[in-house]
Design a protein around this motif. Structure first.
Motif, PDB file in Angstrom:
ATOM      1  N   SER A   1       0.818  -1.218   0.000  1.00 21.33           N
ATOM      2  CA  SER A   1       0.000   0.000   0.000  1.00 21.33           C
ATOM      3  C   SER A   1       0.850   1.266   0.000  1.00 21.33           C
ATOM      4  CB  SER A   1      -0.920   0.015   1.220  1.00 21.33           C
ATOM      5  OG  SER A   1      -0.158  -0.056   2.421  1.00 21.33           O
TER       6      SER A   1
ATOM      7  N   ASP B   1      -7.121   0.953  -6.961  1.00 16.22           N
ATOM      8  CA  ASP B   1      -6.577  -0.403  -7.011  1.00 16.22           C
ATOM      9  C   ASP B   1      -7.196  -1.187  -8.162  1.00 16.22           C
ATOM     10  OD1 ASP B   1      -5.204   0.317  -4.768  1.00 16.22           O
ATOM     11  OD2 ASP B   1      -6.279  -1.020  -3.392  1.00 16.22           O
TER      12      ASP B   1
ATOM     13  N   ARG C   1      -5.547  -0.192 -11.428  1.00 16.63           N
ATOM     14  CA  ARG C   1      -4.202  -0.788 -11.470  1.00 16.63           C
ATOM     15  C   ARG C   1      -4.275  -2.270 -11.800  1.00 16.63           C
ATOM     16  NH1 ARG C   1      -2.428  -1.351  -5.796  1.00 16.63           N
ATOM     17  NH2 ARG C   1      -3.767  -3.185  -6.056  1.00 16.63           N
ATOM     18  N   ASP C   2      -5.142  -3.002 -11.131  1.00 19.36           N
ATOM     19  CA  ASP C   2      -5.215  -4.445 -11.336  1.00 19.36           C
ATOM     20  C   ASP C   2      -5.704  -4.778 -12.743  1.00 19.36           C
ATOM     21  OD1 ASP C   2      -4.378  -4.608  -8.753  1.00 19.36           O
ATOM     22  OD2 ASP C   2      -6.282  -5.315  -7.927  1.00 19.36           O
TER      23      ASP C   2
ATOM     24  N   ASN D   1       0.047   2.703  -6.121  1.00 20.89           N
ATOM     25  CA  ASN D   1      -0.746   3.397  -7.145  1.00 20.89           C
ATOM     26  C   ASN D   1       0.037   3.587  -8.430  1.00 20.89           C
ATOM     27  OD1 ASN D   1       1.084   5.322  -6.178  1.00 20.89           O
ATOM     28  ND2 ASN D   1      -0.346   7.029  -6.499  1.00 20.89           N
TER      29      ASN D   1
END
Length: 276
Positions: free
Chosen positions: A169, A223, A226-227, A248
């Motif tokens: 994180s 998130d 990003r994924d 990020n």
């Protein structure tokens, strides 16, 4: 196979550089001869025809679609121009290919287009003796209107829900420029080229004695974004991908041997696919 690794999980492998622009070629495959021909779709008009790819680029320019030429080739019987364009503050790429119909039949052109649509999931604009591969399909209708062609959508790329590693994180970066500065401290990040869409490209490797190679840096608003980006990057058949990623951010590396080093130095993990 697709590998998901925490850095540094594996030693750096032999450096492989790759910059893949998915294109269809009029060529034989292996020793079994050329693939079966796929006729040009019936809705593709036989005109207009162009003398070469420069003429197509000129027509697009007159219609307000610019071309910063990144590559031009003219093998026997064909010509190709790869372009980068910026419209309304967004940058996209397209590739123009024009064929001599005395050398190549429309069925051969149709076969090339079919390969690009099914294997590489590309969207094309086509008519006459030419096609334009729209790397960003959003711009295909505008290209078709400018040239009098039709849009041939690529087959949908289904992105499997690949499992991803636990992504730290932190650290988080407040700008892609600060991510570039961190990458520069680790392995080098020179010759910045910012994309209005939010990504940044640079050359890596100079600080660790490797041949300069490309990297694409991106910040992600969530998130989930990003994924999705990571899964899409490792979902293209036969196209390797090695990314360092964290809270990020992501760094898509053309020098695969730098992935572990970059992930470790920036406090992230590696997501990779070797193309098999």
């Amino acid at each position: 196979m697709r590998h998901i690794r925490s850095a540094p999980a594996l030693a750096a492998t032999t450096a492989l550089s790759a910059a893949f622009l998915a294109t269809a070629f009029l060529a034989s495959c292996g020793t079994d001869g050329p693939p079966p021909r796929v006729p040009m779709p019936s809705n593709v008009p036989t005109s207009p025809q162009f003398a070469d790819s420069d003429a197509v680029v000129a027509a697009l320019g007159r219609a307000g679609i610019p071309c910063l030429v990144t590559l031009h080739t003219a093998p026997e019987g064909a010509s190709t121009t790869e372009c980068t364009a910026t419209l309304d503050g967004r940058t996209f790429q397209y590739e123009v290919e024009v064929f001599d119909l005395e050398r190549f039949s429309r069925d051969e052109i149709g076969t090339a287009i079919a390969t690009g649509r099914t294997v590489h999931h590309q969207t094309f604009v086509a008519a006459g003796n030419w096609h334009v591969a729209a790397i960003d399909p959003e711009y295909a209708p505008r290209i078709a209107q400018a040239l009098g062609g039709v849009v041939l959508p690529g087959d949908e790329l289904k992105i499997p829900d690949y499992p991803l590693p636990a992504i730290p994180s932190s650290p988080r970066f407040d700008s892609v420029e600060s991510l570039a500065a961190a990458l520069d401290s680790a392995v080098g990040c020179e010759d910045h080229d910012a994309d209005p869409g939010g990504s940044l490209t640079c050359r890596t490797g100079s600080r660790v004695g490797r041949s300069p190679n490309c990297a694409v840096l991106r910040l992600h608003p969530s998130d989930a974004d990003r994924d999705h980006y990571l899964r899409e990057a490792i979902s293209h058949p036969a196209i390797p991908a090695y990314l360092a990623t964290g809270a990020n951010w992501s760094v898509n590396l053309c020098d695969y041997g730098l992935a572990d080093r970059v992930a470790a130095d920036l406090g992230g993990v590696v997501v990779s696919y070797d193309g098999n």
